[in-house]
Motif scaffolding. Sequence first.
Motif, PDB file in Angstrom:
ATOM      1  N   ASN A  69       0.830  -1.210   0.000  1.00  0.00           N
ATOM      2  CA  ASN A  69       0.000   0.000   0.000  1.00  0.00           C
ATOM      3  C   ASN A  69       0.864   1.260   0.000  1.00  0.00           C
ATOM      4  O   ASN A  69       0.546   2.253  -0.666  1.00  0.00           O
ATOM      5  CB  ASN A  69      -0.942   0.005   1.204  1.00  0.00           C
ATOM      6  CG  ASN A  69      -2.254  -0.715   0.926  1.00  0.00           C
ATOM      7  OD1 ASN A  69      -2.695  -0.812  -0.219  1.00  0.00           O
ATOM      8  ND2 ASN A  69      -2.875  -1.228   1.971  1.00  0.00           N
ATOM      9  N   TRP A  72       2.136   1.633  -3.562  1.00  0.00           N
ATOM     10  CA  TRP A  72       1.052   2.101  -4.436  1.00  0.00           C
ATOM     11  C   TRP A  72       0.815   3.601  -4.258  1.00  0.00           C
ATOM     12  O   TRP A  72       0.726   4.354  -5.231  1.00  0.00           O
ATOM     13  CB  TRP A  72      -0.214   1.300  -4.137  1.00  0.00           C
ATOM     14  CG  TRP A  72      -1.485   1.919  -4.618  1.00  0.00           C
ATOM     15  CD1 TRP A  72      -1.713   2.494  -5.837  1.00  0.00           C
ATOM     16  CD2 TRP A  72      -2.714   2.075  -3.882  1.00  0.00           C
ATOM     17  NE1 TRP A  72      -3.009   2.971  -5.914  1.00  0.00           N
ATOM     18  CE2 TRP A  72      -3.637   2.724  -4.730  1.00  0.00           C
ATOM     19  CE3 TRP A  72      -3.108   1.685  -2.602  1.00  0.00           C
ATOM     20  CZ2 TRP A  72      -4.936   3.014  -4.318  1.00  0.00           C
ATOM     21  CZ3 TRP A  72      -4.404   1.970  -2.190  1.00  0.00           C
ATOM     22  CH2 TRP A  72      -5.301   2.637  -3.045  1.00  0.00           C
ATOM     23  N   ARG A  73       0.733   4.042  -3.007  1.00  0.00           N
ATOM     24  CA  ARG A  73       0.454   5.460  -2.757  1.00  0.00           C
ATOM     25  C   ARG A  73       1.607   6.346  -3.218  1.00  0.00           C
ATOM     26  O   ARG A  73       1.383   7.464  -3.705  1.00  0.00           O
ATOM     27  CB  ARG A  73       0.153   5.663  -1.280  1.00  0.00           C
ATOM     28  CG  ARG A  73      -1.194   5.052  -0.879  1.00  0.00           C
ATOM     29  CD  ARG A  73      -1.410   5.029   0.612  1.00  0.00           C
ATOM     30  NE  ARG A  73      -2.646   4.330   0.946  1.00  0.00           N
ATOM     31  CZ  ARG A  73      -2.775   3.461   1.944  1.00  0.00           C
ATOM     32  NH1 ARG A  73      -1.744   3.180   2.727  1.00  0.00           N
ATOM     33  NH2 ARG A  73      -3.930   2.868   2.172  1.00  0.00           N
ATOM     34  N   ARG A  76       1.232   6.561  -6.907  1.00  0.00           N
ATOM     35  CA  ARG A  76       0.070   7.401  -7.206  1.00  0.00           C
ATOM     36  C   ARG A  76       0.426   8.882  -7.106  1.00  0.00           C
ATOM     37  O   ARG A  76      -0.061   9.699  -7.893  1.00  0.00           O
ATOM     38  CB  ARG A  76      -1.065   7.057  -6.250  1.00  0.00           C
ATOM     39  CG  ARG A  76      -2.347   7.831  -6.503  1.00  0.00           C
ATOM     40  CD  ARG A  76      -3.473   7.341  -5.611  1.00  0.00           C
ATOM     41  NE  ARG A  76      -3.151   7.479  -4.194  1.00  0.00           N
ATOM     42  CZ  ARG A  76      -3.967   7.102  -3.203  1.00  0.00           C
ATOM     43  NH1 ARG A  76      -5.116   6.534  -3.479  1.00  0.00           N
ATOM     44  NH2 ARG A  76      -3.612   7.274  -1.948  1.00  0.00           N
ATOM     45  N   GLU A  77       1.301   9.226  -6.155  1.00  0.00           N
ATOM     46  CA  GLU A  77       1.707  10.627  -5.987  1.00  0.00           C
ATOM     47  C   GLU A  77       2.416  11.163  -7.223  1.00  0.00           C
ATOM     48  O   GLU A  77       2.296  12.354  -7.547  1.00  0.00           O
ATOM     49  CB  GLU A  77       2.629  10.760  -4.767  1.00  0.00           C
ATOM     50  CG  GLU A  77       1.937  10.581  -3.433  1.00  0.00           C
ATOM     51  CD  GLU A  77       2.927  10.527  -2.283  1.00  0.00           C
ATOM     52  OE1 GLU A  77       4.156  10.673  -2.550  1.00  0.00           O
ATOM     53  OE2 GLU A  77       2.494  10.341  -1.138  1.00  0.00           O
ATOM     54  N   GLY A  79       1.731  10.446 -10.292  1.00  0.00           N
ATOM     55  CA  GLY A  79       0.683  10.809 -11.243  1.00  0.00           C
ATOM     56  C   GLY A  79       0.919  10.383 -12.672  1.00  0.00           C
ATOM     57  O   GLY A  79       0.182  10.824 -13.570  1.00  0.00           O
ATOM     58  N   ASP A  82      -0.011   4.102 -14.847  1.00  0.00           N
ATOM     59  CA  ASP A  82      -1.330   3.525 -15.115  1.00  0.00           C
ATOM     60  C   ASP A  82      -1.447   2.086 -14.654  1.00  0.00           C
ATOM     61  O   ASP A  82      -2.537   1.625 -14.317  1.00  0.00           O
ATOM     62  CB  ASP A  82      -1.618   3.572 -16.622  1.00  0.00           C
ATOM     63  CG  ASP A  82      -1.520   4.971 -17.190  1.00  0.00           C
ATOM     64  OD1 ASP A  82      -2.256   5.843 -16.701  1.00  0.00           O
ATOM     65  OD2 ASP A  82      -0.698   5.182 -18.097  1.00  0.00           O
ATOM     66  N   LEU A  84       0.569  -0.837 -12.136  1.00  0.00           N
ATOM     67  CA  LEU A  84       1.590  -1.095 -11.121  1.00  0.00           C
ATOM     68  C   LEU A  84       2.001  -2.560 -11.206  1.00  0.00           C
ATOM     69  O   LEU A  84       1.155  -3.453 -11.147  1.00  0.00           O
ATOM     70  CB  LEU A  84       1.034  -0.770  -9.733  1.00  0.00           C
ATOM     71  CG  LEU A  84       1.962  -0.824  -8.521  1.00  0.00           C
ATOM     72  CD1 LEU A  84       1.336  -0.049  -7.361  1.00  0.00           C
ATOM     73  CD2 LEU A  84       2.246  -2.247  -8.052  1.00  0.00           C
ATOM     74  N   MET A 157      -4.139   0.797 -11.949  1.00  0.00           N
ATOM     75  CA  MET A 157      -4.242   1.845 -10.939  1.00  0.00           C
ATOM     76  C   MET A 157      -5.698   2.284 -10.725  1.00  0.00           C
ATOM     77  O   MET A 157      -6.113   2.486  -9.579  1.00  0.00           O
ATOM     78  CB  MET A 157      -3.360   3.026 -11.327  1.00  0.00           C
ATOM     79  CG  MET A 157      -1.863   2.731 -11.258  1.00  0.00           C
ATOM     80  SD  MET A 157      -1.233   2.508  -9.571  1.00  0.00           S
ATOM     81  CE  MET A 157      -0.899   4.213  -9.107  1.00  0.00           C
ATOM     82  N   PRO A 158      -6.518   2.430 -11.776  1.00  0.00           N
ATOM     83  CA  PRO A 158      -7.938   2.727 -11.517  1.00  0.00           C
ATOM     84  C   PRO A 158      -8.627   1.631 -10.701  1.00  0.00           C
ATOM     85  O   PRO A 158      -9.491   1.925  -9.864  1.00  0.00           O
ATOM     86  CB  PRO A 158      -8.530   2.838 -12.924  1.00  0.00           C
ATOM     87  CG  PRO A 158      -7.392   3.248 -13.788  1.00  0.00           C
ATOM     88  CD  PRO A 158      -6.196   2.542 -13.225  1.00  0.00           C
ATOM     89  N   GLU A 161      -7.742   2.141  -7.096  1.00  0.00           N
ATOM     90  CA  GLU A 161      -8.507   3.261  -6.542  1.00  0.00           C
ATOM     91  C   GLU A 161      -9.920   2.826  -6.189  1.00  0.00           C
ATOM     92  O   GLU A 161     -10.459   3.191  -5.131  1.00  0.00           O
ATOM     93  CB  GLU A 161      -8.551   4.416  -7.548  1.00  0.00           C
ATOM     94  CG  GLU A 161      -7.227   5.111  -7.778  1.00  0.00           C
ATOM     95  CD  GLU A 161      -6.758   5.917  -6.584  1.00  0.00           C
ATOM     96  OE1 GLU A 161      -7.580   6.225  -5.695  1.00  0.00           O
ATOM     97  OE2 GLU A 161      -5.563   6.256  -6.545  1.00  0.00           O
ATOM     98  N   GLY A 165      -7.201  -0.710  -2.564  1.00  0.00           N
ATOM     99  CA  GLY A 165      -5.865  -1.244  -2.318  1.00  0.00           C
ATOM    100  C   GLY A 165      -5.862  -2.521  -1.505  1.00  0.00           C
ATOM    101  O   GLY A 165      -6.844  -3.260  -1.442  1.00  0.00           O
TER     102      GLY A 165
END
Length: 291
Positions: A69, A72-73, A76-77, A79, A82, A84, A157-158, A161, A165
């Motif tokens: 997690n 992943w975060r 995600r930061e 940006g 697409d 992982l 990644m979607p 979201e 997670g």
Amino acid sequence: MTRPRVGVAVLTTGDRMPELLALLESVAKQDEPAVRVVVVGNGTALAGLPDGVTAVELEGNLGVSGGRNVAWRRLREFGDVDVLVDLDDDGLLIEADVFRRIADLYEADARLGIVSFRIADETGTTQRRHVPRLRAKDPMRRGMVTTFLGGGHALSMPMLEQTGGWPDAFFFTHEETDLAWRAIDRGWDVLYEPQLVLQHPKTSPARHAVYYRMTARNRVWLAKRHLPVPLVPVYLGVWVVLTVVRTKSLAGLRAWFGGFAEGLRTSGGPRRPIRWRTVWRMSRLGRPPVL
């Protein structure tokens, strides 16, 4: 959709640095490069990583779920990721086209949530437990499944979201199934693609001292969190019988039943049962959620 961009996440506890560096070298040799590579030190400092690799050092070991997690975060930061890709720190990508194949798969299917790699040892052999279906004799059989392999996989990644997670509380074991069930319930597909290979030493999950306890505890949590009420006792009853039959170690059985009791009296997270049509879909895929 536009060409999916691949990011890579690796967890380590710092005791496999030569293997980790070899893995990162195989990542760097991919013919379609990852846009980001993150290594999470699960309770360990990180030094000597290659240029371009983002290091995240955690004060304590958050386990597989918690560490992933964090990765992943962090991705995600940025940006710009697409898909992982999670890889075990003692694994190795033996082909240079892995990320290109992954991008091809996600570019072709907007509902593809999870892609499970094939895990093979140095001889090319895949252990039966590494085939994510009940009929596991043929590791080269491609298709949709209801769970996936933790050692090597790709995640939309979607999808992450939407599903929220990994289940932090699980720490280790069955976290993949928990995520897969949530993804399937939300309409995402889980694909086993044996052409995507992670080379990994042949191991037994029981090498971890907490394996039996956490396996049982997390299986109970999985049922309590996600199964419709009538299926909970069926699922748990089946696994009690299977465990008694399969486990040869008395100490292992004691630890397993201790974990089972722990799972009954504690919570692994909020209850969000899957729909009955998801149960039917999983059954059609060859693995109803009672096995």
